[in-house]
Design a protein around this motif. Structure first.
Motif, PDB file in Angstrom:
ATOM      1  N   TYR A 184     -21.303  22.857 -34.390  1.00 40.85           N
ATOM      2  CA  TYR A 184     -22.473  23.020 -35.148  1.00 40.85           C
ATOM      3  C   TYR A 184     -23.368  23.046 -36.058  1.00 40.85           C
ATOM      4  O   TYR A 184     -24.531  22.425 -36.699  1.00 40.85           O
ATOM      5  CB  TYR A 184     -22.321  24.802 -34.864  1.00 40.85           C
ATOM      6  CG  TYR A 184     -22.651  25.108 -33.762  1.00 40.85           C
ATOM      7  CD1 TYR A 184     -24.052  24.845 -32.644  1.00 40.85           C
ATOM      8  CD2 TYR A 184     -21.628  25.957 -32.411  1.00 40.85           C
ATOM      9  CE1 TYR A 184     -24.264  24.963 -31.563  1.00 40.85           C
ATOM     10  CE2 TYR A 184     -22.175  26.176 -31.308  1.00 40.85           C
ATOM     11  CZ  TYR A 184     -23.059  25.835 -30.828  1.00 40.85           C
ATOM     12  OH  TYR A 184     -23.073  26.107 -29.100  1.00 40.85           O
ATOM     13  N   CYS A 185     -22.211  21.983 -36.479  1.00 38.92           N
ATOM     14  CA  CYS A 185     -21.860  21.744 -38.403  1.00 38.92           C
ATOM     15  C   CYS A 185     -22.771  20.168 -38.136  1.00 38.92           C
ATOM     16  O   CYS A 185     -23.596  19.689 -39.406  1.00 38.92           O
ATOM     17  CB  CYS A 185     -20.879  21.860 -38.920  1.00 38.92           C
ATOM     18  SG  CYS A 185     -21.053  20.974 -40.846  1.00 38.92           S
ATOM     19  N   CYS A 199     -25.776  20.713 -37.617  1.00 40.28           N
ATOM     20  CA  CYS A 199     -26.750  21.346 -39.152  1.00 40.28           C
ATOM     21  C   CYS A 199     -26.812  19.869 -39.687  1.00 40.28           C
ATOM     22  O   CYS A 199     -27.899  19.763 -40.231  1.00 40.28           O
ATOM     23  CB  CYS A 199     -26.265  22.599 -39.145  1.00 40.28           C
ATOM     24  SG  CYS A 199     -26.740  23.657 -38.119  1.00 40.28           S
ATOM     25  N   GLN A 259     -29.856  17.576 -38.855  1.00 41.59           N
ATOM     26  CA  GLN A 259     -31.122  17.674 -38.648  1.00 41.59           C
ATOM     27  C   GLN A 259     -31.821  17.615 -40.251  1.00 41.59           C
ATOM     28  O   GLN A 259     -32.818  17.853 -41.024  1.00 41.59           O
ATOM     29  CB  GLN A 259     -31.372  18.960 -38.470  1.00 41.59           C
ATOM     30  CG  GLN A 259     -31.352  19.008 -36.712  1.00 41.59           C
ATOM     31  CD  GLN A 259     -31.390  20.363 -36.087  1.00 41.59           C
ATOM     32  OE1 GLN A 259     -31.480  21.451 -36.214  1.00 41.59           O
ATOM     33  NE2 GLN A 259     -31.277  20.353 -34.745  1.00 41.59           N
ATOM     34  N   CYS A 260     -30.277  18.378 -41.044  1.00 41.63           N
ATOM     35  CA  CYS A 260     -30.662  19.006 -42.594  1.00 41.63           C
ATOM     36  C   CYS A 260     -30.276  17.351 -43.512  1.00 41.63           C
ATOM     37  O   CYS A 260     -30.373  18.148 -44.742  1.00 41.63           O
ATOM     38  CB  CYS A 260     -30.231  20.019 -42.525  1.00 41.63           C
ATOM     39  SG  CYS A 260     -30.618  21.693 -42.112  1.00 41.63           S
ATOM     40  N   TYR A 273     -30.177  23.964 -44.190  1.00 40.07           N
ATOM     41  CA  TYR A 273     -28.592  24.649 -43.224  1.00 40.07           C
ATOM     42  C   TYR A 273     -29.007  25.870 -43.317  1.00 40.07           C
ATOM     43  O   TYR A 273     -28.468  26.453 -43.016  1.00 40.07           O
ATOM     44  CB  TYR A 273     -27.376  23.765 -43.527  1.00 40.07           C
ATOM     45  CG  TYR A 273     -26.215  23.717 -43.765  1.00 40.07           C
ATOM     46  CD1 TYR A 273     -25.744  22.790 -42.339  1.00 40.07           C
ATOM     47  CD2 TYR A 273     -25.408  25.117 -43.842  1.00 40.07           C
ATOM     48  CE1 TYR A 273     -24.651  22.926 -41.707  1.00 40.07           C
ATOM     49  CE2 TYR A 273     -24.487  25.197 -43.097  1.00 40.07           C
ATOM     50  CZ  TYR A 273     -23.979  24.185 -42.352  1.00 40.07           C
ATOM     51  OH  TYR A 273     -22.632  23.647 -41.802  1.00 40.07           O
ATOM     52  N   LYS A 331     -31.658  27.457 -41.019  1.00 41.35           N
ATOM     53  CA  LYS A 331     -31.429  27.797 -39.151  1.00 41.35           C
ATOM     54  C   LYS A 331     -30.623  28.480 -38.754  1.00 41.35           C
ATOM     55  O   LYS A 331     -30.162  29.332 -38.694  1.00 41.35           O
ATOM     56  CB  LYS A 331     -30.869  26.951 -39.277  1.00 41.35           C
ATOM     57  CG  LYS A 331     -31.014  25.011 -39.723  1.00 41.35           C
ATOM     58  CD  LYS A 331     -30.862  23.922 -38.607  1.00 41.35           C
ATOM     59  CE  LYS A 331     -32.048  23.033 -38.394  1.00 41.35           C
ATOM     60  NZ  LYS A 331     -33.243  23.354 -37.933  1.00 41.35           N
ATOM     61  N   LYS A 373     -27.134  29.596 -37.430  1.00 42.81           N
ATOM     62  CA  LYS A 373     -26.357  29.130 -37.121  1.00 42.81           C
ATOM     63  C   LYS A 373     -25.270  27.562 -37.561  1.00 42.81           C
ATOM     64  O   LYS A 373     -24.912  27.856 -36.184  1.00 42.81           O
ATOM     65  CB  LYS A 373     -27.699  27.811 -36.195  1.00 42.81           C
ATOM     66  CG  LYS A 373     -27.689  26.303 -35.473  1.00 42.81           C
ATOM     67  CD  LYS A 373     -28.724  25.922 -34.717  1.00 42.81           C
ATOM     68  CE  LYS A 373     -28.758  25.308 -33.638  1.00 42.81           C
ATOM     69  NZ  LYS A 373     -29.958  24.539 -32.792  1.00 42.81           N
ATOM     70  N   CYS A 374     -25.503  27.976 -38.500  1.00 43.75           N
ATOM     71  CA  CYS A 374     -25.239  26.625 -38.907  1.00 43.75           C
ATOM     72  C   CYS A 374     -23.681  27.137 -39.749  1.00 43.75           C
ATOM     73  O   CYS A 374     -23.672  28.326 -40.757  1.00 43.75           O
ATOM     74  CB  CYS A 374     -25.852  25.944 -40.469  1.00 43.75           C
ATOM     75  SG  CYS A 374     -27.358  25.385 -39.496  1.00 43.75           S
TER      76      CYS A 374
END
Length: 90
Positions: free
Chosen positions: A52-53, A56, A59-60, A77, A80, A88-89
């Motif tokens: 998940y990191c 993220c 995306q970030c 981050y 999210k 999420k992150c």
């Protein structure tokens, strides 16, 4: 016939899941991988944290410093959320 269909279905599922894992690992292997490795170094479920990191980070384009907190350093981050409305992150 049912056995052949079940075998084909299992083969297809394993193929799809392995390609997803390879894509996730490839994404996490660059600078995101290093940053997420530090971020998740003390996580109880390290594989999930890194997954998940990495998502993220891609995306970030950032990962907060340290192993916990500091999310204010990366607002994308921090903001999210998952489908349940929780962060999420990691």
């Amino acid at each position: 016939m049912k056995l052949a269909f079940a075998t084909l279905l299992m083969l297809l599922l394993s193929l799809v899941s392995s390609s997803f894992i390879q894509t996730t690992m490839a994404a996490a292997s660059g600078s995101c991988g290093k940053k997420c490795g530090v971020r998740c170094s003390k996580a109880g479920m390290k594989d999930r944290c890194i997954k998940y990191c990495g998502i993220c980070c891609l995306q970030c384009n950032c990962v907060p410093s340290g192993t916990y907190g500091n999310k204010h350093e990366c607002p994308c981050y921090m903001n999210k959320k998952n489908s349940k409305g929780k962060p999420k992150c990691p």
